[in-house]
Scaffold this motif. Sequence first.
Motif, PDB file in Angstrom:
ATOM      1  N   ILE A  59       0.863  -1.185   0.000  1.00  0.00           N
ATOM      2  CA  ILE A  59       0.000   0.000   0.000  1.00  0.00           C
ATOM      3  C   ILE A  59       0.898   1.233   0.000  1.00  0.00           C
ATOM      4  O   ILE A  59       1.791   1.361   0.824  1.00  0.00           O
ATOM      5  N   ILE A  60       0.635   2.122  -0.951  1.00  0.00           N
ATOM      6  CA  ILE A  60       1.464   3.309  -1.155  1.00  0.00           C
ATOM      7  C   ILE A  60       0.588   4.543  -0.960  1.00  0.00           C
ATOM      8  O   ILE A  60      -0.513   4.616  -1.506  1.00  0.00           O
ATOM      9  N   GLU A  61       1.068   5.506  -0.189  1.00  0.00           N
ATOM     10  CA  GLU A  61       0.333   6.752  -0.005  1.00  0.00           C
ATOM     11  C   GLU A  61       0.738   7.750  -1.080  1.00  0.00           C
ATOM     12  O   GLU A  61       1.922   7.969  -1.308  1.00  0.00           O
ATOM     13  N   ILE A  62      -0.264   8.328  -1.744  1.00  0.00           N
ATOM     14  CA  ILE A  62      -0.003   9.324  -2.784  1.00  0.00           C
ATOM     15  C   ILE A  62      -1.012  10.460  -2.647  1.00  0.00           C
ATOM     16  O   ILE A  62      -2.041  10.318  -1.997  1.00  0.00           O
ATOM     17  N   LYS A  63      -0.684  11.573  -3.272  1.00  0.00           N
ATOM     18  CA  LYS A  63      -1.603  12.702  -3.369  1.00  0.00           C
ATOM     19  C   LYS A  63      -1.900  12.894  -4.849  1.00  0.00           C
ATOM     20  O   LYS A  63      -1.038  13.311  -5.612  1.00  0.00           O
ATOM     21  N   MET A  64      -3.118  12.544  -5.256  1.00  0.00           N
ATOM     22  CA  MET A  64      -3.521  12.649  -6.650  1.00  0.00           C
ATOM     23  C   MET A  64      -4.033  14.053  -6.940  1.00  0.00           C
ATOM     24  O   MET A  64      -4.731  14.650  -6.116  1.00  0.00           O
ATOM     25  N   LYS A  65      -3.679  14.557  -8.108  1.00  0.00           N
ATOM     26  CA  LYS A  65      -4.177  15.865  -8.520  1.00  0.00           C
ATOM     27  C   LYS A  65      -5.609  15.713  -9.002  1.00  0.00           C
ATOM     28  O   LYS A  65      -5.920  14.849  -9.807  1.00  0.00           O
ATOM     29  N   GLU A  66      -6.470  16.573  -8.457  1.00  0.00           N
ATOM     30  CA  GLU A  66      -7.877  16.623  -8.854  1.00  0.00           C
ATOM     31  C   GLU A  66      -8.217  18.076  -9.088  1.00  0.00           C
ATOM     32  O   GLU A  66      -8.407  18.827  -8.147  1.00  0.00           O
TER      33      GLU A  66
END
Length: 102
Positions: free
Chosen positions: A2-9
Motif C-alpha cells: 500500500i502506497i500513499e499518494i496525493k492525486m491531482k484533482e
Amino acid sequence: MIIEIKMKEGFFKTQPYYMTIETGKIILTPQDDSDSKRLVIEEQELRSVSITSTNMTLGELEITTRDHIYIGNLTSHNDLGEIANHFAREFGEKFVFQRGNI
C-alpha cells in the motif's frame, strides 16, 4: 503493498489516496470519505506508468490509460526503489522510472 499518494484533482486541488499494485491492476482508494470514488485501472487499459524523481524520497507518478492521465505525488515516506520494483515486475515495459537530475 500500500502506497500513499496525493492525486491531482483539478487545477489546485490534491486528494490523498492509497495505491495498491495487484496482479494486472492498479487500485486507487481515497483515504478519506470524500466524493471521490475508488478507481481500478486494469492492465489492458493501461498505456504507461512513470515515476519521475530527482532524489529517492520524492517523486511524481503519472498513470496513462486509454482515456485519462492521472498525476500524483508520492509522499516522502515511500521507498521509490521498492515501488519501482513492483511496477517493473507487474507491468514490464509499460513502466518507466526516471531519476537523477532532470
